[in-house]
Design an enzyme around this catalytic site. Sequence first.
Site, PDB file in Angstrom:
ATOM      1  N   GLN A 135       3.205   4.398   2.638  1.00 52.36           N
ATOM      2  CA  GLN A 135       3.028   3.907   4.013  1.00 52.36           C
ATOM      3  C   GLN A 135       3.655   2.535   4.289  1.00 52.36           C
ATOM      4  OE1 GLN A 135      -1.371   3.585   4.731  1.00 52.36           O
ATOM      5  NE2 GLN A 135      -0.954   1.410   4.918  1.00 52.36           N
TER       6      GLN A 135
ATOM      7  N   ASN B 120      16.528  -7.787  -0.472  1.00 58.47           N
ATOM      8  CA  ASN B 120      15.344  -8.632  -0.366  1.00 58.47           C
ATOM      9  C   ASN B 120      14.227  -7.762   0.224  1.00 58.47           C
ATOM     10  OD1 ASN B 120      13.438 -10.609   0.639  1.00 58.47           O
ATOM     11  ND2 ASN B 120      15.073 -12.118   0.483  1.00 58.47           N
TER      12      ASN B 120
ATOM     13  N   HIS C  72      -8.411   5.136   2.445  1.00 55.22           N
ATOM     14  CA  HIS C  72      -7.799   3.813   2.235  1.00 55.22           C
ATOM     15  C   HIS C  72      -8.657   2.938   1.314  1.00 55.22           C
ATOM     16  CE1 HIS C  72      -4.601   4.149   5.318  1.00 55.22           C
ATOM     17  NE2 HIS C  72      -5.471   4.904   5.964  1.00 55.22           N
TER      18      HIS C  72
ATOM     19  N   ARG D 280      -9.671   0.604  10.921  1.00 62.56           N
ATOM     20  CA  ARG D 280      -8.503   0.860  11.759  1.00 62.56           C
ATOM     21  C   ARG D 280      -7.814  -0.442  12.176  1.00 62.56           C
ATOM     22  NH1 ARG D 280      -8.347   6.300  13.066  1.00 62.56           N
ATOM     23  NH2 ARG D 280     -10.230   7.359  12.415  1.00 62.56           N
TER      24      ARG D 280
ATOM     25  N   ASP E  78       0.891  -1.172   0.000  1.00 65.71           N
ATOM     26  CA  ASP E  78       0.000   0.000   0.000  1.00 65.71           C
ATOM     27  C   ASP E  78       0.922   1.212   0.000  1.00 65.71           C
ATOM     28  OD1 ASP E  78      -1.567   2.166   0.637  1.00 65.71           O
ATOM     29  OD2 ASP E  78      -2.593   1.207   2.324  1.00 65.71           O
TER      30      ASP E  78
ATOM     31  N   ASP F  86      -4.179  -1.481  -2.197  1.00 67.17           N
ATOM     32  CA  ASP F  86      -2.930  -2.222  -2.349  1.00 67.17           C
ATOM     33  C   ASP F  86      -2.545  -2.395  -3.810  1.00 67.17           C
ATOM     34  OD1 ASP F  86      -2.195  -3.079   0.442  1.00 67.17           O
ATOM     35  OD2 ASP F  86      -4.298  -3.659   0.338  1.00 67.17           O
TER      36      ASP F  86
ATOM     37  N   TYR G 149       2.522  -1.271  14.860  1.00 70.52           N
ATOM     38  CA  TYR G 149       1.742  -1.236  13.630  1.00 70.52           C
ATOM     39  C   TYR G 149       2.072   0.011  12.829  1.00 70.52           C
ATOM     40  CZ  TYR G 149      -1.545  -5.038  14.588  1.00 70.52           C
ATOM     41  OH  TYR G 149      -2.135  -6.239  14.789  1.00 70.52           O
TER      42      TYR G 149
ATOM     43  N   LYS H 245      -0.946  -1.977   6.965  1.00 70.91           N
ATOM     44  CA  LYS H 245      -1.638  -3.261   6.934  1.00 70.91           C
ATOM     45  C   LYS H 245      -0.753  -4.319   6.295  1.00 70.91           C
ATOM     46  CE  LYS H 245      -4.676  -3.707   8.400  1.00 70.91           C
ATOM     47  NZ  LYS H 245      -4.509  -3.968   9.834  1.00 70.91           N
TER      48      LYS H 245
ATOM     49  N   ASP I  53      -2.279  -6.628   4.464  1.00 70.60           N
ATOM     50  CA  ASP I  53      -3.279  -7.197   3.562  1.00 70.60           C
ATOM     51  C   ASP I  53      -2.632  -8.259   2.675  1.00 70.60           C
ATOM     52  OD1 ASP I  53      -5.113  -5.294   4.589  1.00 70.60           O
ATOM     53  OD2 ASP I  53      -4.212  -3.799   3.296  1.00 70.60           O
TER      54      ASP I  53
ATOM     55  N   LYS J 206      -7.862  -5.063   3.819  1.00 68.35           N
ATOM     56  CA  LYS J 206      -8.459  -4.883   5.146  1.00 68.35           C
ATOM     57  C   LYS J 206      -8.552  -6.194   5.922  1.00 68.35           C
ATOM     58  CE  LYS J 206      -9.292  -0.637   3.775  1.00 68.35           C
ATOM     59  NZ  LYS J 206      -7.992  -0.229   3.154  1.00 68.35           N
TER      60      LYS J 206
ATOM     61  N   GLN K 249      -5.896 -27.739 -10.655  1.00 72.63           N
ATOM     62  CA  GLN K 249      -6.185 -28.839 -11.604  1.00 72.63           C
ATOM     63  C   GLN K 249      -5.126 -29.953 -11.479  1.00 72.63           C
ATOM     64  OE1 GLN K 249      -9.611 -26.837 -12.788  1.00 72.63           O
ATOM     65  NE2 GLN K 249      -9.092 -28.915 -13.335  1.00 72.63           N
TER      66      GLN K 249
HETATM   67  C1  F6R Z   1      -8.091  -0.399   7.868  1.00 73.15           C
HETATM   68  C2  F6R Z   1      -7.621   0.839   7.288  1.00 73.15           C
HETATM   69  C3  F6R Z   1      -8.380   2.058   7.626  1.00 73.15           C
HETATM   70  C4  F6R Z   1      -7.569   3.041   8.456  1.00 73.15           C
HETATM   71  C5  F6R Z   1      -8.437   4.238   8.903  1.00 73.15           C
HETATM   72  C6  F6R Z   1      -7.641   5.308   9.617  1.00 73.15           C
HETATM   73  O1  F6R Z   1      -7.206  -1.395   7.616  1.00 73.15           O
HETATM   74  O2  F6R Z   1      -6.652   0.887   6.565  1.00 73.15           O
HETATM   75  O3  F6R Z   1      -9.578   1.723   8.261  1.00 73.15           O
HETATM   76  O4  F6R Z   1      -7.035   2.390   9.576  1.00 73.15           O
HETATM   77  O5  F6R Z   1      -9.023   4.858   7.773  1.00 73.15           O
HETATM   78  O6  F6R Z   1      -6.615   5.691   8.786  1.00 73.15           O
HETATM   79  P1  F6R Z   1      -5.550   6.823   9.133  1.00 73.15           P
HETATM   80  O7  F6R Z   1      -4.932   6.461  10.464  1.00 73.15           O
HETATM   81  O8  F6R Z   1      -4.598   6.746   7.981  1.00 73.15           O
HETATM   82  O9  F6R Z   1      -6.305   8.113   9.183  1.00 73.15           O
HETATM   83 MG    MG Z   2      -3.994   2.223   3.124  1.00 69.60          MG
HETATM   84 MG    MG Z   3      -4.795  -2.181   2.096  1.00 73.13          MG
END
Ligand code: F6R
Ligand code: MG
Ligand code: MG
Length: 366
Positions: free
Chosen positions: A94, A104, A18, A265, A11, A53, A228, A231, A233, A132, A241
Amino acid sequence: MKITLSVIKADIGGFVGHSESHPDVLAKAVSCLEKARKDGLLVDYHVTKCGDDLELIMTHRLGAENKDVHQLGWDTFCEGTKIAKALKLHGAGQDLLKDAFSGNVKGLGPGLAEMEFEERPSEPVVIFMADKTSAGAWNMPLYKMFADPFNTIGLVIAENMHNGFKFEVLDVKEHKKIIFNTPEEIYDMLVLIGAPSRFAVRAIYHKDDGEIAEVSSTQKLCFLAGRYVGKDDPVCIVRSQGQFPAVGEVLEPFNSPILVEGWMRGSHMGPLMPVSVANSTPSRFDGPPRVIALGFQLAKGKLIGPRDMFADCSFDLAREESNLMADMMRRHGPFEPHRLPLDEMEYTTMPQVMKKIQGRFQPAED
Ligand code: F6R
Ligand code: MG
Ligand code: MG
């Protein structure tokens, strides 16, 4: 001569918030990979997106963990990030956690699934990509594909699948792995993979011939960075097959939507909705979580396709059911089980709140 299929994703900026990727970033990725194809590094490529992504699907002859291919992925994300920053896309860059590439992409932020194999006379592959949610989301679908005869009748009636598969399971916290034989050890394995925030199926092998059948990205950005920062993801490649599950057996688990972690979030459970690439635009409460499936036939490493497998109308009811499940979960608002348990949330104010109210706790009478 063996072929390597590498899927590298990150991402590097959302449009809007997002919910989606920007077409200019996708176009930049195409031009980077096209150049690498012309230069002979790649045999073929396909660029797509799942929500916010950017997904780079590449074939080459250089094996897994090849420095030049990983460098190409990293440079492509850096080029895309320049555009994302110019457009002020949300969270530009991000997932790029380090300033420089060091041989790598593992540990640098992007997600990665790669497998090297001898291409069969017909080599259908399905690449799943989700937004997500996190790697453990594949546990139940993979169990159904490769170990559950109620999903995959081939396990019962196809001679070349009847002995079952080996599952490599990763403990994402301790960073240890274990191999389980199925069907003999399914009860032991389910104790672990039934806890998908801790254990994730990383790879699956055919038990008779040892051929790689599946590989997933299991990078956990939260553990990589010590906190954190984005994500993880996940993506997952499945060969299909012949001695592997048929395409219909590979897709079937997603017809029964399950609850996965990662919505809003990164702190909520929600249904994993199978969608077309066009509909991978998680917009309701930043979700619900989405999964796309692109199918290809490989022809001497060329990616013939994609076919957008979940665009099929037979997944309409699964989408409807996902929306109903989303309503049911949303009803809980800030309560579990919609909200994740305290130690699983990506965002938390628990330490600050506990500090503030610390002195007000009294011994309870009983
Ligand atoms: C979930 C996701 C979003 C963000 C949310 C807050 O995986 O990516 O729900 O966590 O929109 O985003 P920020 O902290 O970037 O404002
Ligand atoms: Mg994002
Ligand atoms: Mg994502």
